[in-house]
Motif scaffolding. Structure first.
Motif, mmCIF file in Angstrom:
data_model
loop_
_atom_site.group_PDB
_atom_site.id
_atom_site.type_symbol
_atom_site.label_atom_id
_atom_site.label_comp_id
_atom_site.label_asym_id
_atom_site.label_seq_id
_atom_site.Cartn_x
_atom_site.Cartn_y
_atom_site.Cartn_z
ATOM 1 N N THR A 46 0.954 -1.183 -0.129
ATOM 2 C CA THR A 46 0.043 -0.074 0.028
ATOM 3 C C THR A 46 0.941 1.203 0.126
ATOM 4 N N PRO A 47 0.977 1.850 -1.019
ATOM 5 C CA PRO A 47 1.597 3.275 -0.968
ATOM 6 C C PRO A 47 0.649 4.166 -0.608
ATOM 7 N N VAL A 48 1.145 5.005 0.442
ATOM 8 C CA VAL A 48 0.450 5.892 1.033
ATOM 9 C C VAL A 48 0.571 7.423 0.744
ATOM 10 N N ALA A 49 -0.130 8.147 0.069
ATOM 11 C CA ALA A 49 0.447 9.459 -0.130
ATOM 12 C C ALA A 49 -1.098 10.395 -0.385
ATOM 13 N N PRO A 50 -0.952 11.649 -0.411
ATOM 14 C CA PRO A 50 0.573 12.564 -0.216
ATOM 15 C C PRO A 50 1.049 12.380 1.247
ATOM 16 N N HIS A 51 2.436 12.550 1.260
ATOM 17 C CA HIS A 51 3.283 12.334 2.391
ATOM 18 C C HIS A 51 3.756 14.065 2.504
ATOM 19 N N THR A 52 3.402 15.088 3.141
ATOM 20 C CA THR A 52 3.925 16.350 3.217
ATOM 21 C C THR A 52 4.091 16.869 4.586
ATOM 22 N N SER A 53 3.925 15.885 5.511
ATOM 23 C CA SER A 53 4.164 16.361 6.996
ATOM 24 C C SER A 53 4.375 15.243 7.895
ATOM 25 N N ASN A 54 5.103 15.444 9.038
ATOM 26 C CA ASN A 54 5.059 14.245 10.069
ATOM 27 C C ASN A 54 3.726 13.973 10.840
ATOM 28 N N PHE A 73 5.889 -2.400 8.273
ATOM 29 C CA PHE A 73 6.561 -1.128 7.827
ATOM 30 C C PHE A 73 7.860 -1.626 7.728
ATOM 31 N N MET A 74 8.889 -1.030 7.023
ATOM 32 C CA MET A 74 10.312 -1.327 6.753
ATOM 33 C C MET A 74 10.858 -0.639 7.793
ATOM 34 N N GLY A 75 12.107 -1.235 8.414
ATOM 35 C CA GLY A 75 12.840 -0.286 9.452
ATOM 36 C C GLY A 75 14.312 -0.973 9.393
ATOM 37 N N LYS A 76 15.438 -0.053 9.869
ATOM 38 C CA LYS A 76 16.628 -0.377 9.870
ATOM 39 C C LYS A 76 16.755 -1.514 10.941
ATOM 40 N N HIS A 77 17.674 -2.667 10.572
ATOM 41 C CA HIS A 77 17.570 -3.664 11.513
ATOM 42 C C HIS A 77 17.918 -3.441 12.929
ATOM 43 N N THR A 78 18.748 -2.206 13.090
ATOM 44 C CA THR A 78 19.332 -2.181 14.459
ATOM 45 C C THR A 78 17.945 -1.609 15.199
ATOM 46 N N LEU A 79 17.068 -1.112 14.778
ATOM 47 C CA LEU A 79 15.765 -0.613 15.602
ATOM 48 C C LEU A 79 15.117 -1.864 16.250
ATOM 49 N N ASP A 116 1.049 -14.582 6.827
ATOM 50 C CA ASP A 116 -0.447 -15.032 6.194
ATOM 51 C C ASP A 116 -1.210 -13.844 5.827
ATOM 52 N N LYS A 117 -0.914 -12.660 6.665
ATOM 53 C CA LYS A 117 -1.746 -11.666 6.263
ATOM 54 C C LYS A 117 -0.951 -10.253 6.660
ATOM 55 N N ALA A 118 -1.025 -9.136 5.787
ATOM 56 C CA ALA A 118 -0.048 -8.086 5.977
ATOM 57 C C ALA A 118 -0.483 -7.155 5.035
ATOM 58 N N ILE A 119 -0.268 -5.964 5.468
ATOM 59 C CA ILE A 119 -0.596 -4.562 4.574
ATOM 60 C C ILE A 119 0.822 -4.179 4.922
ATOM 61 N N LEU A 120 1.710 -4.032 3.703
ATOM 62 C CA LEU A 120 2.809 -3.279 3.781
ATOM 63 C C LEU A 120 2.573 -1.770 3.307
ATOM 64 N N ALA A 121 2.929 -0.862 4.299
ATOM 65 C CA ALA A 121 2.487 0.539 3.995
ATOM 66 C C ALA A 121 4.042 1.418 3.748
ATOM 67 N N ALA A 152 -3.535 4.041 -0.762
ATOM 68 C CA ALA A 152 -4.233 4.573 0.154
ATOM 69 C C ALA A 152 -3.939 6.085 0.365
ATOM 70 N N TYR A 153 -4.949 7.009 1.019
ATOM 71 C CA TYR A 153 -4.428 8.471 0.927
ATOM 72 C C TYR A 153 -4.906 8.960 2.225
ATOM 73 N N ILE A 154 -3.999 10.271 2.479
ATOM 74 C CA ILE A 154 -4.604 10.856 3.738
ATOM 75 C C ILE A 154 -4.918 12.296 3.227
ATOM 76 N N ASP A 155 -6.141 12.849 3.202
ATOM 77 C CA ASP A 155 -6.726 14.058 2.383
ATOM 78 C C ASP A 155 -6.949 15.010 3.427
ATOM 79 N N TYR A 156 -6.367 16.023 3.490
ATOM 80 C CA TYR A 156 -6.481 17.026 4.677
ATOM 81 C C TYR A 156 -7.574 18.111 4.240
ATOM 82 N N PRO A 157 -8.130 18.461 3.162
ATOM 83 C CA PRO A 157 -9.281 19.222 2.909
ATOM 84 C C PRO A 157 -10.480 18.419 3.551
ATOM 85 N N SER A 158 -10.607 17.179 3.440
ATOM 86 C CA SER A 158 -11.680 16.573 3.783
ATOM 87 C C SER A 158 -11.785 15.761 4.865
ATOM 88 N N LYS A 159 -10.467 15.667 5.493
ATOM 89 C CA LYS A 159 -10.020 14.850 6.890
ATOM 90 C C LYS A 159 -10.602 13.556 6.592
#
Length: 196
Positions: A46-54, A73-79, A116-121, A152-159
């Protein structure tokens, strides 16, 4: 717009009543809504966009908590070492070793195949700043793991936060990237001047 539908039998979920309550409370207080339907597949990229803020990450985590979705989600192995390692695993993290000869794409694809089941964002822009070139990693992972791509999207005008229909993949990076970007083009981030 209707609220997000009840998960179906294929939906990757993980029951967490307390986190669900916190996530729903957060979204309700801030006026955000989840709409549409869950992916009707056990696994997807699942590519999630737009990404403009923390804040995108904060809202997305609240959505994951509110819906019980099993998002990875992916993370550096040391985490994933030491005291906080268990926390990142519990949150759905996939450790990757950047200098591994296998390469990041193969590492993640192998781990997804074993689930078995997963959504990679993944945030395809790879940055909060404006870029005309999205990263192709999410598509390469989808090809390697033979998984559908459901944006998937995160739309700020319509929240609103929602999944869009699966993107038909051709196997050609340029074609498939254009299709994903077109599917997410109508939605606006917190800082609209920073995305396509």
């Amino acid at each position: 717009m209707k609220n997000l539908a009840v998960p179906n039998s294929n939906t990757p979920i993980k029951r967490r009543p307390i986190l669900r309550f916190i996530g729903r409370l957060y979204l309700r207080i801030l006026g955000w809504r989840l709409i549409g339907e869950f992916p009707n597949v056990p696994k997807c990229v699942t590519p999630v966009a737009p990404h403009t803020s923390n804040w995108d990450f904060v809202h997305a985590i609240a959505m994951v908590m509110a819906t019980d979705l099993r998002v990875t989600f992916m993370g550096k192995h040391t985490l994933f070492e030491g005291f906080f390692g268990k926390f990142f695993y519990a949150m759905g993290g996939i450790p990757v070793v950047r200098h591994d000869p296998k390469g990041l794409i193969e590492q993640v694809a192998e781990q997804l195949k074993g689930m078995d089941k997963a959504i990679l964002a993944i945030a395809p822009e790879g940055t909060r700043k404006k870029t005309d070139n999205w990263k192709t990693g999410y598509l390469r992972i989808a090809y390697a793991a033979e998984l559908p791509v459901i944006p998937a999207y995160i739309d700020y005008p319509s929240k609103t936060i929602a999944f869009v229909p699966p993107v038909a993949l051709s196997g050609d990076l340029e074609t498939d990237m254009a299709r994903v970007q077109e599917a997410l083009k109508p939605y606006r981030g917190k800082y609209p001047d920073q995305h396509l």
